[in-house]
Design a protein around this motif. Structure first.
Motif, PDB file in Angstrom:
ATOM      1  N   THR A 276       0.074   4.836  -1.047  1.00 23.44           N
ATOM      2  CA  THR A 276      -0.680   5.853  -0.301  1.00 23.44           C
ATOM      3  C   THR A 276      -2.170   5.606  -0.465  1.00 23.44           C
ATOM      4  O   THR A 276      -2.957   6.547  -0.472  1.00 23.44           O
ATOM      5  CB  THR A 276      -0.366   7.263  -0.826  1.00 23.44           C
ATOM      6  OG1 THR A 276      -0.704   7.294  -2.225  1.00 23.44           O
ATOM      7  CG2 THR A 276       1.073   7.624  -0.642  1.00 23.44           C
ATOM      8  N   SER A 277      -2.527   4.366  -0.587  1.00 26.79           N
ATOM      9  CA  SER A 277      -3.929   4.044  -0.784  1.00 26.79           C
ATOM     10  C   SER A 277      -4.771   4.489   0.410  1.00 26.79           C
ATOM     11  O   SER A 277      -4.277   4.531   1.543  1.00 26.79           O
ATOM     12  CB  SER A 277      -4.057   2.531  -0.978  1.00 26.79           C
ATOM     13  OG  SER A 277      -5.393   2.129  -0.793  1.00 26.79           O
ATOM     14  N   CYS A 278      -6.061   4.768   0.146  1.00 29.03           N
ATOM     15  CA  CYS A 278      -7.003   5.066   1.233  1.00 29.03           C
ATOM     16  C   CYS A 278      -7.447   3.783   1.915  1.00 29.03           C
ATOM     17  O   CYS A 278      -8.267   3.827   2.823  1.00 29.03           O
ATOM     18  CB  CYS A 278      -8.223   5.788   0.669  1.00 29.03           C
ATOM     19  SG  CYS A 278      -9.271   4.709  -0.329  1.00 29.03           S
ATOM     20  N   ASN A 279      -6.926   2.660   1.459  1.00 27.16           N
ATOM     21  CA  ASN A 279      -7.240   1.301   1.921  1.00 27.16           C
ATOM     22  C   ASN A 279      -8.416   0.682   1.191  1.00 27.16           C
ATOM     23  O   ASN A 279      -8.680  -0.506   1.360  1.00 27.16           O
ATOM     24  CB  ASN A 279      -7.474   1.195   3.436  1.00 27.16           C
ATOM     25  CG  ASN A 279      -6.176   1.180   4.208  1.00 27.16           C
ATOM     26  OD1 ASN A 279      -5.121   0.977   3.634  1.00 27.16           O
ATOM     27  ND2 ASN A 279      -6.254   1.402   5.499  1.00 27.16           N
ATOM     28  N   GLY A 280      -9.111   1.483   0.377  1.00 27.85           N
ATOM     29  CA  GLY A 280     -10.226   0.915  -0.376  1.00 27.85           C
ATOM     30  C   GLY A 280      -9.759  -0.181  -1.314  1.00 27.85           C
ATOM     31  O   GLY A 280     -10.314  -1.282  -1.351  1.00 27.85           O
TER      32      GLY A 280
ATOM     33  N   ASP B  83       0.862  -1.173   0.000  1.00 24.99           N
ATOM     34  CA  ASP B  83       0.000   0.000   0.000  1.00 24.99           C
ATOM     35  C   ASP B  83       0.903   1.229   0.000  1.00 24.99           C
ATOM     36  O   ASP B  83       1.537   1.540   1.003  1.00 24.99           O
ATOM     37  CB  ASP B  83      -0.895  -0.050   1.244  1.00 24.99           C
ATOM     38  CG  ASP B  83      -1.662   1.249   1.477  1.00 24.99           C
ATOM     39  OD1 ASP B  83      -1.466   2.218   0.717  1.00 24.99           O
ATOM     40  OD2 ASP B  83      -2.451   1.286   2.432  1.00 24.99           O
TER      41      ASP B  83
ATOM     42  N   CYS C  56      -5.553   5.396  -8.419  1.00 22.88           N
ATOM     43  CA  CYS C  56      -4.456   6.143  -7.773  1.00 22.88           C
ATOM     44  C   CYS C  56      -3.111   5.572  -8.214  1.00 22.88           C
ATOM     45  O   CYS C  56      -2.180   6.321  -8.518  1.00 22.88           O
ATOM     46  CB  CYS C  56      -4.578   6.068  -6.251  1.00 22.88           C
ATOM     47  SG  CYS C  56      -5.953   6.988  -5.585  1.00 22.88           S
TER      48      CYS C  56
ATOM     49  N   PHE D  78      -6.206  12.361  -6.801  1.00 19.41           N
ATOM     50  CA  PHE D  78      -5.191  13.076  -6.011  1.00 19.41           C
ATOM     51  C   PHE D  78      -4.027  13.578  -6.862  1.00 19.41           C
ATOM     52  O   PHE D  78      -3.073  14.139  -6.336  1.00 19.41           O
ATOM     53  CB  PHE D  78      -4.636  12.150  -4.922  1.00 19.41           C
ATOM     54  CG  PHE D  78      -5.707  11.593  -4.025  1.00 19.41           C
ATOM     55  CD1 PHE D  78      -6.377  12.416  -3.137  1.00 19.41           C
ATOM     56  CD2 PHE D  78      -6.047  10.250  -4.071  1.00 19.41           C
ATOM     57  CE1 PHE D  78      -7.371  11.917  -2.311  1.00 19.41           C
ATOM     58  CE2 PHE D  78      -7.037   9.737  -3.246  1.00 19.41           C
ATOM     59  CZ  PHE D  78      -7.711  10.576  -2.369  1.00 19.41           C
TER      60      PHE D  78
ATOM     61  N   THR E  56      -0.909  -0.531  -4.589  1.00 19.82           N
ATOM     62  CA  THR E  56      -2.054   0.384  -4.577  1.00 19.82           C
ATOM     63  C   THR E  56      -1.581   1.762  -4.129  1.00 19.82           C
ATOM     64  O   THR E  56      -0.571   1.895  -3.446  1.00 19.82           O
ATOM     65  CB  THR E  56      -3.134  -0.104  -3.591  1.00 19.82           C
ATOM     66  OG1 THR E  56      -2.564  -0.171  -2.277  1.00 19.82           O
ATOM     67  CG2 THR E  56      -3.664  -1.475  -3.975  1.00 19.82           C
ATOM     68  N   GLY E  57      -2.340   2.781  -4.507  1.00 19.78           N
ATOM     69  CA  GLY E  57      -1.998   4.145  -4.099  1.00 19.78           C
ATOM     70  C   GLY E  57      -0.983   4.782  -5.032  1.00 19.78           C
ATOM     71  O   GLY E  57      -0.409   4.124  -5.903  1.00 19.78           O
TER      72      GLY E  57
ATOM     73  N   CYS F 235      -2.572  16.972  -6.327  1.00 19.25           N
ATOM     74  CA  CYS F 235      -2.172  17.379  -4.967  1.00 19.25           C
ATOM     75  C   CYS F 235      -0.684  17.720  -4.932  1.00 19.25           C
ATOM     76  O   CYS F 235       0.122  17.120  -5.650  1.00 19.25           O
ATOM     77  CB  CYS F 235      -2.460  16.253  -3.973  1.00 19.25           C
ATOM     78  SG  CYS F 235      -4.206  15.973  -3.694  1.00 19.25           S
TER      79      CYS F 235
ATOM     80  N   CYS G 111     -12.072   2.700  -8.739  1.00 19.10           N
ATOM     81  CA  CYS G 111     -11.991   3.365  -7.428  1.00 19.10           C
ATOM     82  C   CYS G 111     -13.203   2.919  -6.620  1.00 19.10           C
ATOM     83  O   CYS G 111     -14.263   3.461  -6.755  1.00 19.10           O
ATOM     84  CB  CYS G 111     -11.961   4.874  -7.607  1.00 19.10           C
ATOM     85  SG  CYS G 111     -11.860   5.804  -6.062  1.00 19.10           S
TER      86      CYS G 111
END
Ligand code: SF4
Length: 159
Positions: free
Chosen positions: A16-20, A14, A85, A92, A55-56, A95, A115
């Motif tokens: 920088t995944s949001c964990n989804g 992971d 992502c 993102f 992920t991320g 950002c 997503c």
């Protein structure tokens, strides 16, 4: 149909995944979707892995971690970017702290958008990765130089 000479093991990271997307990767491994029926095992050791599932997005904090994990995985190896992502930075990407998708740091073989990416899509991506992995295993040793990370190939690099 893809015939494998060895069961492929994956390393899941992971960035920088949001964990989804990570929940969906784990769902792919559980009995409901059960990629273990293909002999796939989620290993925590990059030196045991064949497929890097990530992920991320990439940022300055994880750039070297991603590169380090990738370099520890023995050749031949395949990288699967899971979720939008990881594919491009997704929502993102503008950002200040997001450099973009995983292919900003390491070569990506398979992109699984979404997503979050659904388990069915992740399994499709891993099955495609298996074919790529077997192709790399069967490739003649000469004339198949390892693919270089995007920035290295362009003469750049993380600073
Ligand atoms: S693609 Fe969506 S679910 Fe996956 S890590 Fe990004 S924001 Fe989260």
């Amino acid at each position: 149909m893809t015939y494998l000479s060895k069961s492929p093991w994956i390393l899941h990271y992971d960035a920088t995944s949001c964990n989804g997307c990570d929940i969906e990767v784990l769902a792919s491994l559980t009995p409901m979707y059960d990629v273990e029926r293909f002999g796939i095992i989620n290993t925590g050791n990059p030196k045991h892995a064949d497929i890097f599932v990530i992920t991320g997005s990439v940022n300055e904090q994880n750039r070297e971690v991603v590169r380090n994990l990738y370099e520890q995985i023995p050749n031949p190896k395949v990288v699967v970017a899971v979720g939008i992502c990881a594919c491009s930075g997704g929502v993102f990407r503008e950002c200040y702290n997001v450099a973009g998708g995983i292919d900003k740091v390491i070569p990506v073989d398979v992109y699984v958008p979404g997503c979050a990416a659904r388990p069915e899509s992740i399994i499709d991506g891993i099955v495609i990765a298996l074919g790529i992995l077997e192709g790399k295993r069967n490739a003649p040793k000469s004339g198949t130089p390892e693919q270089q990370p995007m920035e290295s190939a362009q003469g750049g690099g993380a600073q």
